[in-house]
Design an enzyme around this catalytic site. Sequence first.
Site, PDB file in Angstrom:
ATOM      1  CE1 TYR A 104      14.649  54.366  18.225  1.00  0.00           C
ATOM      2  CE2 TYR A 104      16.818  53.496  18.746  1.00  0.00           C
ATOM      3  CZ  TYR A 104      15.783  53.399  17.905  1.00  0.00           C
ATOM      4  OH  TYR A 104      15.630  52.846  16.617  1.00  0.00           O
TER       5      TYR A 104
ATOM      6  CD  GLU B 206      18.981  19.503  41.293  1.00  0.00           C
ATOM      7  OE1 GLU B 206      18.022  19.688  40.946  1.00  0.00           O
ATOM      8  OE2 GLU B 206      19.305  18.206  40.997  1.00  0.00           O
TER       9      GLU B 206
ATOM     10  CD  GLN C 103       8.622  48.726  26.678  1.00  0.00           C
ATOM     11  OE1 GLN C 103       7.631  49.226  25.759  1.00  0.00           O
ATOM     12  NE2 GLN C 103       8.652  47.580  26.963  1.00  0.00           N
TER      13      GLN C 103
ATOM     14  CG  HIS D  12       5.794  52.295  35.133  1.00  0.00           C
ATOM     15  ND1 HIS D  12       4.687  51.430  35.596  1.00  0.00           N
ATOM     16  CD2 HIS D  12       6.608  52.203  36.136  1.00  0.00           C
ATOM     17  CE1 HIS D  12       5.045  50.956  36.780  1.00  0.00           C
ATOM     18  NE2 HIS D  12       6.192  51.375  37.383  1.00  0.00           N
TER      19      HIS D  12
ATOM     20  CB  SER E  23       8.545  13.466  37.565  1.00  0.00           C
ATOM     21  OG  SER E  23       8.823  14.166  38.723  1.00  0.00           O
TER      22      SER E  23
HETATM   23  N1  LIG Z   1      11.790  47.915  30.203  1.00  0.00           N
HETATM   24  C1  LIG Z   1      10.601  47.279  30.256  1.00  0.00           C
HETATM   25  O1  LIG Z   1      10.478  46.175  29.709  1.00  0.00           O
HETATM   26  C2  LIG Z   1       9.181  48.150  30.409  1.00  0.00           C
HETATM   27  C3  LIG Z   1       8.026  47.504  30.104  1.00  0.00           C
HETATM   28  C4  LIG Z   1       6.902  48.355  30.299  1.00  0.00           C
HETATM   29  C5  LIG Z   1       6.961  49.751  30.690  1.00  0.00           C
HETATM   30  N2  LIG Z   1       8.283  50.246  30.904  1.00  0.00           N
HETATM   31  C6  LIG Z   1       8.225  51.679  31.097  1.00  0.00           C
HETATM   32  O2  LIG Z   1       8.779  52.328  29.929  1.00  0.00           O
HETATM   33  C7  LIG Z   1       9.738  53.458  30.490  1.00  0.00           C
HETATM   34  C8  LIG Z   1      11.084  53.210  29.794  1.00  0.00           C
HETATM   35  O3  LIG Z   1      11.569  52.205  30.325  1.00  0.00           O
HETATM   36  P1  LIG Z   1      12.906  51.616  29.556  1.00  0.00           P
HETATM   37  O4  LIG Z   1      13.156  50.387  30.426  1.00  0.00           O
HETATM   38  O5  LIG Z   1      12.644  51.314  28.065  1.00  0.00           O
HETATM   39  O6  LIG Z   1      14.177  52.384  29.886  1.00  0.00           O
HETATM   40  P2  LIG Z   1      15.676  52.370  29.521  1.00  0.00           P
HETATM   41  O7  LIG Z   1      15.671  51.456  28.564  1.00  0.00           O
HETATM   42  O8  LIG Z   1      16.505  52.375  30.823  1.00  0.00           O
HETATM   43  O9  LIG Z   1      15.869  53.775  28.739  1.00  0.00           O
HETATM   44  C9  LIG Z   1      16.873  54.152  28.224  1.00  0.00           C
HETATM   45  C10 LIG Z   1      17.068  55.595  27.459  1.00  0.00           C
HETATM   46  O10 LIG Z   1      16.594  56.759  28.380  1.00  0.00           O
HETATM   47  C11 LIG Z   1      17.775  57.750  28.506  1.00  0.00           C
HETATM   48  N3  LIG Z   1      18.059  58.261  29.686  1.00  0.00           N
HETATM   49  C12 LIG Z   1      18.442  57.286  30.814  1.00  0.00           C
HETATM   50  N4  LIG Z   1      18.647  58.293  31.841  1.00  0.00           N
HETATM   51  C13 LIG Z   1      18.430  59.639  31.374  1.00  0.00           C
HETATM   52  C14 LIG Z   1      18.418  60.798  32.051  1.00  0.00           C
HETATM   53  N5  LIG Z   1      18.842  61.170  33.042  1.00  0.00           N
HETATM   54  N6  LIG Z   1      18.188  62.023  31.209  1.00  0.00           N
HETATM   55  C15 LIG Z   1      17.919  61.652  29.801  1.00  0.00           C
HETATM   56  N7  LIG Z   1      17.831  60.622  29.205  1.00  0.00           N
HETATM   57  C16 LIG Z   1      17.821  59.541  29.863  1.00  0.00           C
HETATM   58  C17 LIG Z   1      18.861  56.854  27.662  1.00  0.00           C
HETATM   59  O11 LIG Z   1      19.879  57.756  26.937  1.00  0.00           O
HETATM   60  P3  LIG Z   1      21.318  57.439  27.118  1.00  0.00           P
HETATM   61  O12 LIG Z   1      21.651  56.284  26.103  1.00  0.00           O
HETATM   62  O13 LIG Z   1      21.890  58.662  26.662  1.00  0.00           O
HETATM   63  O14 LIG Z   1      21.934  57.143  28.288  1.00  0.00           O
HETATM   64  C18 LIG Z   1      18.028  55.944  26.888  1.00  0.00           C
HETATM   65  O15 LIG Z   1      17.822  56.508  25.681  1.00  0.00           O
HETATM   66  C19 LIG Z   1       9.551  53.673  31.849  1.00  0.00           C
HETATM   67  O16 LIG Z   1       8.669  54.213  32.215  1.00  0.00           O
HETATM   68  C20 LIG Z   1       9.538  52.234  32.050  1.00  0.00           C
HETATM   69  O17 LIG Z   1       8.760  51.955  33.761  1.00  0.00           O
HETATM   70  C21 LIG Z   1       9.363  49.698  30.663  1.00  0.00           C
END
Ligand SMILES: NC(=O)c1ccc[n+]([C@@H]2O[C@H](COP(=O)([O-])OP(=O)(O)OC[C@H]3O[C@@H](n4cnc5c(N)ncnc54)[C@H](OP(=O)(O)O)[C@@H]3O)[C@@H](O)[C@H]2O)c1
Length: 324
Positions: free
Chosen positions: A25, A226, A28, A107, A251
Site C-alpha cells: 500500500y 540557472e 502505486q 513493472h 526567448s
Molecule cells: N512508483 C511509481 O511511480 C511506479 C510507476 C509504475 C510502476 N511502478 C511499479 O509498481 C510497483 C510498486 O512500486 P511503488 O513505487 O508503488 O512501491 P513502494 O511505494 O515503494 O511500495 C511500498 C509498499 O511496499 C511495502 N514493502 C516494501 N518493502 C517490502 C518488503 N521487503 N516486504 C514486504 N512489503 C514491503 C511497503 O510496506 P511498509 O510500509 O510496511 O514498508 C509499502 O506497502 C513496482 O513494481 C514498481 O516498479 C511504480
Amino acid sequence: MSRKYAESEVPEGFLVGKKIAILGYGKQGRAQAHLLKKAGADIKIGARKGFSAEAARADRFTVLPFSEAAQWADIIHFLLPDPAHKSVFKDHINPHLKTGKTLCFSHGLSVGWGDISVPKDIGCILITPKATGAKLLQQHESGGGCITLVGVYSAPIGTELQLALAMAQALGGFREGVYETTFRAEASANLFAEQAVLCGGMTELVKAGFKTLIDAGYPPAVAYAECVRDLKLTVDLLASGGLSCLWESISTTAAYGGMTAGKRIIDSSVQGRMKDLLNDIEQGGFAQKWLTDGVQNEFEQLLKVEKSHPIEVTHAEINSPQKP
Ligand SMILES: NC(=O)c1ccc[n+]([C@@H]2O[C@H](COP(=O)([O-])OP(=O)(O)OC[C@H]3O[C@@H](n4cnc5c(N)ncnc54)[C@H](OP(=O)(O)O)[C@@H]3O)[C@@H](O)[C@H]2O)c1
C-alpha cells in the site's frame, strides 16, 4: 509493432466483484486500490505489519497478511518494490497458487528476467500506468489519464487479456492510450529511460552544469537558479507541448543558443553509450544486479552521497526561512 487497444475491447463490468489482493500500500498500491475499487472490484490489501497496513486500514480497506491475501484472491497484484517481489512470492504467494488465480504486476522486471518463475497453470499479466500513483489519482479526478502498457505472460484461463484491459481502463489508461507490450520490453524501455534520460542522465547533466558555473566563480545561488530550479520550466513545456512548444515559448536567444550548443554537449558519442546501456539492460545485466541481495547497501551509500551534494547545501540555504 505494439498494438493499440480500443476501449470497445473491454467487456462491460468485467471487474465487478473480482477478488483482487493488492500487495503493498505504497505509491502505486494506494492509488490502484482506490481506482480498482471504484470500478467495482472487491479489494483487500496484503501487507506486513507497519505503516502502510495502518494507512490502508485508515482508508477503510481490509488488510491481510500476504499469505491470507493470496488464499482469498483470484487476482494477486504485486505493488511492492521490485526487489521484494522474489521473497514475498516464494514465502507467501507461491504456496497458495492454484488454477484459476492470476498474478499481476505493474513493472516487468521481476518476471521478465526470471526472479519470479510463474507456474505453468497460473495466469500472469502486466498493467503499467506511465504515471506515479499520486498523478494517477489526480488525473482521474480531473477526467484525465495516462498511457498504459498491458502484457500477457501466460493465459491459462483465456480471459487474462480482457482482465488486463479492464484494469487499464479502471486506471484511466484509455483516456490517453493503452498499448500492448511484453514484460521484458516494458521493463527495458522503462529502465533505459530512467537511467539514461529522466533520472540518471538528467541529474548528471544538472550536476555538471552547476559545477561548471561554481568552478568559474559564480555564486552557488546563481548556479542553482540557472541549472536546477529553472529545469522545471523547460520540462513542463516539453511535456505539455513537445519540442516546438519548448522552442517557441522561450526567448529566441535561448532557443537559438539551445539548438546550436546542445549538440556540443550531447554529441553523437552519447548515442553509442546509450546503445551499450540499452543492450546491457535488455540482456538482464541491470535486473541481475538490482534484484540481487547485497546491492541494497550500495544503494544506501549512493543515496547518502547524493544527499550531501553541494546542490543540496545550496537548496537548503535558499529555501531556509529568512532570519529577521
Ligand atoms: N512508483 C511509481 O511511480 C511506479 C510507476 C509504475 C510502476 N511502478 C511499479 O509498481 C510497483 C510498486 O512500486 P511503488 O513505487 O508503488 O512501491 P513502494 O511505494 O515503494 O511500495 C511500498 C509498499 O511496499 C511495502 N514493502 C516494501 N518493502 C517490502 C518488503 N521487503 N516486504 C514486504 N512489503 C514491503 C511497503 O510496506 P511498509 O510500509 O510496511 O514498508 C509499502 O506497502 C513496482 O513494481 C514498481 O516498479 C511504480
